[in-house]
Design a protein around this motif. Structure first.
Motif, PDB file in Angstrom:
ATOM      1  N   ARG A 120      16.692 -63.425  -6.245  1.00  0.00           N
ATOM      2  CA  ARG A 120      15.508 -64.266  -6.011  1.00  0.00           C
ATOM      3  C   ARG A 120      15.812 -65.720  -6.362  1.00  0.00           C
ATOM      4  N   PHE A 121      15.275 -66.615  -5.547  1.00  0.00           N
ATOM      5  CA  PHE A 121      15.364 -68.057  -5.774  1.00  0.00           C
ATOM      6  C   PHE A 121      13.937 -68.593  -5.849  1.00  0.00           C
ATOM      7  N   GLU A 122      13.685 -69.465  -6.825  1.00  0.00           N
ATOM      8  CA  GLU A 122      12.370 -70.070  -6.989  1.00  0.00           C
ATOM      9  C   GLU A 122      12.522 -71.516  -7.424  1.00  0.00           C
ATOM     10  N   GLY A 123      11.593 -72.322  -6.999  1.00  0.00           N
ATOM     11  CA  GLY A 123      11.538 -73.705  -7.449  1.00  0.00           C
ATOM     12  C   GLY A 123      10.101 -74.188  -7.413  1.00  0.00           C
ATOM     13  N   THR A 124       9.650 -74.790  -8.507  1.00  0.00           N
ATOM     14  CA  THR A 124       8.309 -75.374  -8.556  1.00  0.00           C
ATOM     15  C   THR A 124       8.447 -76.788  -9.084  1.00  0.00           C
ATOM     16  N   VAL A 150      14.883 -71.066 -10.463  1.00  0.00           N
ATOM     17  CA  VAL A 150      15.538 -69.769 -10.608  1.00  0.00           C
ATOM     18  C   VAL A 150      16.606 -69.688  -9.519  1.00  0.00           C
ATOM     19  N   VAL A 151      17.846 -69.422  -9.932  1.00  0.00           N
ATOM     20  CA  VAL A 151      18.978 -69.340  -9.013  1.00  0.00           C
ATOM     21  C   VAL A 151      19.549 -67.935  -9.073  1.00  0.00           C
ATOM     22  N   ALA A 152      19.437 -67.201  -7.976  1.00  0.00           N
ATOM     23  CA  ALA A 152      19.950 -65.834  -7.878  1.00  0.00           C
ATOM     24  C   ALA A 152      19.437 -64.961  -9.035  1.00  0.00           C
ATOM     25  N   GLY A 153      18.140 -65.091  -9.329  1.00  0.00           N
ATOM     26  CA  GLY A 153      17.521 -64.276 -10.368  1.00  0.00           C
ATOM     27  C   GLY A 153      17.687 -64.800 -11.782  1.00  0.00           C
ATOM     28  N   ARG A 154      18.426 -65.893 -11.967  1.00  0.00           N
ATOM     29  CA  ARG A 154      18.673 -66.453 -13.301  1.00  0.00           C
ATOM     30  C   ARG A 154      17.838 -67.719 -13.502  1.00  0.00           C
ATOM     31  N   ASP A 155      17.033 -67.751 -14.541  1.00  0.00           N
ATOM     32  CA  ASP A 155      16.181 -68.907 -14.816  1.00  0.00           C
ATOM     33  C   ASP A 155      17.024 -70.038 -15.402  1.00  0.00           C
ATOM     34  N   VAL A 156      17.111 -71.141 -14.657  1.00  0.00           N
ATOM     35  CA  VAL A 156      17.854 -72.316 -15.113  1.00  0.00           C
ATOM     36  C   VAL A 156      16.920 -73.529 -15.198  1.00  0.00           C
ATOM     37  N   SER A 157      15.645 -73.271 -15.436  1.00  0.00           N
ATOM     38  CA  SER A 157      14.632 -74.329 -15.463  1.00  0.00           C
ATOM     39  C   SER A 157      14.967 -75.506 -16.373  1.00  0.00           C
ATOM     40  N   PRO A 158      15.545 -75.287 -17.562  1.00  0.00           N
ATOM     41  CA  PRO A 158      15.841 -76.432 -18.428  1.00  0.00           C
ATOM     42  C   PRO A 158      16.845 -77.425 -17.812  1.00  0.00           C
ATOM     43  N   THR A 159      17.621 -76.998 -16.825  1.00  0.00           N
ATOM     44  CA  THR A 159      18.612 -77.886 -16.218  1.00  0.00           C
ATOM     45  C   THR A 159      18.104 -78.575 -14.957  1.00  0.00           C
ATOM     46  N   CYS A 160      16.883 -78.287 -14.547  1.00  0.00           N
ATOM     47  CA  CYS A 160      16.339 -78.804 -13.294  1.00  0.00           C
ATOM     48  C   CYS A 160      16.100 -80.314 -13.373  1.00  0.00           C
ATOM     49  N   GLY A 161      16.414 -81.019 -12.288  1.00  0.00           N
ATOM     50  CA  GLY A 161      16.300 -82.473 -12.234  1.00  0.00           C
ATOM     51  C   GLY A 161      14.869 -82.981 -12.134  1.00  0.00           C
TER      52      GLY A 161
END
Length: 158
Positions: free
Chosen positions: A143-147, A38-49
């Protein structure tokens, strides 16, 4: 005599400065599966490496998540000792004091923003041969998140 004392103080000051910048950098690339970004509140999970980078230099440590569009989100903390959190089912909690957001522009240039934050990276229990890093941070840009869960190439021990 005064010249010798001043020279000694100058050399001592320079040696302290050089020592603080000469701390070795440790960089570990961890392969596995990105479960959430999640980058600045936007879920971009499908693009995660399919890898994250853990960097340690001196007392500072970071976990860097990347996306296919060239964006990198670094969760960075002072490397303070991790707090044990057994009572809430988490093995350890690493404080995060800043998020470094690097965005690649269409012309190839990179914009880097350091955002002060309150956050943490936690390391919940995972299956044998795996480990999970789950970072969250709230900033003035959202918010920023990474799992991320690592995979092991080693065969399970018997």
């Amino acid at each position: 005599m005064l010249t010798r004392v001043l020279t000694l103080l100058l050399l001592l000051g320079l040696s302290c400065t050089v020592e603080s910048y000469a701390q070795p950098l440790t960089r570990n690339v961890l392969k596995g599966a990105c479960e959430k970004l999640v980058v600045a509140g936007r879920d971009v999970s499908p693009t995660c490496g399919d890898s994250i980078v853990n960097t340690v230099q001196g007392r500072r440590t970071s976990f860097d998540f990347t996306s296919s569009d060239g964006t990198t989100v670094s969760f960075s903390g002072t490397g303070m000792p991790q707090d044990r959190q057994e009572e809430v089912g988490v093995d350890a909690l690493q404080p995060v004091s800043s998020v470094i957001l690097s965005v690649k522009a269409p012309d190839g240039g990179i914009t880097r923003d350091t955002l002060m934050t309150v956050g943490s990276c936690r390391f919940p229990a995972a299956a044998p041969g795996r480990s999970t890093v789950a970072c969250t941070a709230d900033t003035q840009r959202g918010r920023f998140e990474g799992t991320f869960t690592t995979t092991s190439d080693a065969a399970p021990s018997k």
